[in-house]
Motif scaffolding. Structure first.
Motif, short mmCIF file in Angstrom:
data_model
loop_
_atom_site.label_atom_id
_atom_site.label_comp_id
_atom_site.label_asym_id
_atom_site.label_seq_id
_atom_site.Cartn_x
_atom_site.Cartn_y
_atom_site.Cartn_z
N UNK A 189 49.87 -6.58 -20.15
CA UNK A 189 49.42 -6.38 -21.54
C UNK A 189 49.06 -4.92 -21.74
N UNK A 190 48.42 -4.61 -22.87
CA UNK A 190 48.13 -3.21 -23.20
C UNK A 190 47.09 -2.59 -22.25
N UNK A 191 46.37 -3.42 -21.51
CA UNK A 191 45.35 -2.90 -20.58
C UNK A 191 45.88 -2.70 -19.17
N UNK A 192 47.02 -3.27 -18.87
CA UNK A 192 47.52 -3.31 -17.49
C UNK A 192 47.66 -1.93 -16.87
N UNK A 193 48.37 -1.05 -17.54
CA UNK A 193 48.63 0.28 -16.98
C UNK A 193 47.33 1.03 -16.73
N UNK A 194 46.43 1.02 -17.70
CA UNK A 194 45.17 1.75 -17.56
C UNK A 194 44.38 1.26 -16.36
N UNK A 195 44.28 -0.06 -16.19
CA UNK A 195 43.50 -0.62 -15.10
C UNK A 195 44.16 -0.41 -13.74
N UNK A 196 45.47 -0.55 -13.70
CA UNK A 196 46.19 -0.34 -12.43
C UNK A 196 46.07 1.11 -11.99
N UNK A 197 46.32 2.03 -12.92
CA UNK A 197 46.26 3.47 -12.59
C UNK A 197 44.83 3.87 -12.22
N UNK A 198 43.84 3.31 -12.92
CA UNK A 198 42.44 3.63 -12.62
C UNK A 198 42.08 3.21 -11.20
N UNK A 199 42.56 2.04 -10.78
CA UNK A 199 42.27 1.57 -9.42
C UNK A 199 43.02 2.37 -8.37
N UNK A 200 44.25 2.80 -8.69
CA UNK A 200 44.99 3.66 -7.76
C UNK A 200 44.27 5.00 -7.62
N UNK A 201 43.79 5.54 -8.74
CA UNK A 201 43.07 6.82 -8.69
C UNK A 201 41.78 6.69 -7.87
N UNK A 202 41.06 5.60 -8.06
CA UNK A 202 39.84 5.38 -7.29
C UNK A 202 40.16 5.26 -5.80
N UNK A 203 41.23 4.57 -5.49
CA UNK A 203 41.71 4.43 -4.12
C UNK A 203 41.98 5.81 -3.51
N UNK A 204 42.69 6.65 -4.25
CA UNK A 204 43.04 7.98 -3.75
C UNK A 204 41.81 8.87 -3.60
N UNK A 205 40.84 8.72 -4.50
CA UNK A 205 39.60 9.50 -4.41
C UNK A 205 38.81 9.12 -3.16
N UNK A 206 38.76 7.84 -2.86
CA UNK A 206 38.07 7.41 -1.63
C UNK A 206 38.79 7.96 -0.40
N UNK A 207 40.10 7.98 -0.45
CA UNK A 207 40.87 8.52 0.69
C UNK A 207 40.57 10.00 0.87
N UNK A 208 40.38 10.72 -0.23
CA UNK A 208 40.02 12.14 -0.15
C UNK A 208 38.66 12.29 0.53
N UNK A 209 37.71 11.43 0.15
CA UNK A 209 36.39 11.46 0.78
C UNK A 209 36.50 11.17 2.28
N UNK A 210 37.30 10.18 2.64
CA UNK A 210 37.43 9.81 4.04
C UNK A 210 38.11 10.90 4.85
N UNK A 211 39.06 11.61 4.21
CA UNK A 211 39.69 12.74 4.91
C UNK A 211 38.67 13.85 5.16
N UNK A 212 37.81 14.11 4.18
CA UNK A 212 36.77 15.12 4.37
C UNK A 212 35.87 14.73 5.54
N UNK A 213 35.55 13.43 5.63
CA UNK A 213 34.76 12.94 6.76
C UNK A 213 35.50 13.15 8.07
N UNK A 214 36.80 12.93 8.06
CA UNK A 214 37.59 13.08 9.29
C UNK A 214 37.59 14.53 9.78
#
Length: 303
Positions: free
Chosen positions: A159-184
């Motif tokens: 629906x009209x919300x699908x893209x926004x929610x999917x992309x938002x969760x992908x972005x959050x996923x990638x942001x956490x990965x950036x944090x974990x890389x900094x920890x590494x």
């Protein structure tokens, strides 16, 4: 001759794993649900991705090949692949069963979003496989929870919300990965200190050799190659260790050497410029004045 299987779309990979396509631009595979028989055909030596792919590897013994080198993954490892990157597959164990997840998304899903511009800042898509992200059990829970959210959205009627929610969760996923890389970078400090020491030695050796005259000014990619690191990973390592970019670090060393050579009375500024790898002496003079506040000749006279 290498037989390469092209992954031009998300559906190409899902079909390879015999999985249903729920969204044309995003796909998630939980390898627990994959039929063991539905795996890469033996005739394929490598996969060439033209989309983004992230693999969470939970099984020991999984061996991938990148840049001609094999790499064994331990449990809890994230691997990031960007468009136009190739990953080879070794087949030492034909009975190997993959465990973990694969998240794929096509660049088209990002069109018109903030993530479309931000995606370039996630340097780990340009890291080599040996620079993968090794996550803790706690970090893995965060990653899996985000994958679950993405899977939930994929299972909904678009629906009209699908893209926004999917992309938002992908972005959050990638942001956490950036944090974990900094920890590494912090937790692997000893290994990185060793790389820094080697970098300093290589940098000193470069300027005491004839390489500047033959190869020109030292580049970030040159030292990354010498240390067997990707340029992006090497750049991030230097930034975390010194607070400066790799290019700034090299440039500071260049200016330090230049200051020393300016005091050699028998050498002209042009000779020093060529010795340091500059094609044109005026470029050397401009850089020197910008960094030091004086031209090479003025600096020589002042001191």
């Amino acid at each position: 001759m290498e037989n390469v299987y092209r992954i031009d779309s998300v559906s190409d990979y899902l079909k390879l794993r015999d999985k249903e396509v729920l969204h044309p631009l995003v796909g998630l595979v939980d390898f627990k649900t994959v039929d063991v028989k539905a795996k890469t055909a033996p005739s394929h030596d490598a996969l060439l991705f033209n989309c983004y792919a992230i693999f969470l590897k939970d099984a020991k013994g999984c061996k991938l090949k990148y840049g001609g080198k094999d790499y064994d993954y331990d449990e809890g490892t994230l691997v990031f692949v960007g468009p136009n990157q190739k990953i080879g597959l070794t087949k030492n164990n034909p009975n190997f069963v993959p465990k973990g997840y694969a998240l794929l998304f096509h660049p088209d899903i990002l069109a018109g979003t903030d993530l479309e511009r931000k995606i370039r800042t996630y340097n780990y898509f340009a890291y080599s496989v040996k620079e993968a992200l090794h996550i803790s059990a706690k970090e893995r829970k965060v990653i899996v929870s985000l994958l679950d959210k993405i899977q939930f959205e994929l299972e909904q009627t678009i629906d009209k919300h699908s893209k926004k929610l999917i992309v938002a969760n992908i972005e959050l996923f990638l942001d956490y990965c950036m944090r974990f890389y900094d920890r590494q970078f912090l937790t692997r400090e000893t290994a990185h200190q060793s790389s820094m020491e080697k970098f300093d030695i290589l940098l000193n050796d470069y300027f005491t050799s004839e390489k500047p005259q033959k190869q020109g000014l030292p580049s970030v990619s040159y030292f990354a190659d010498q240390l067997h690191l990707s340029s992006n990973y090497f750049g991030d390592l230097i930034k975390k260790e010194t607070g400066k970019s790799a290019q700034e670090y090299i440039q500071n060393k260049l200016i330090t050497v230049a200051k020393e050579r300016v005091f050699e009375p028998n050498k002209s500024v042009s000779e020093i410029a060529y010795e340091l790898g500059f094609k044109y002496p005026q470029h050397f003079s401009r850089l020197f004045k910008r960094q030091v506040g004086y031209s090479p000749s003025e600096f020589r006279m002042l001191n």
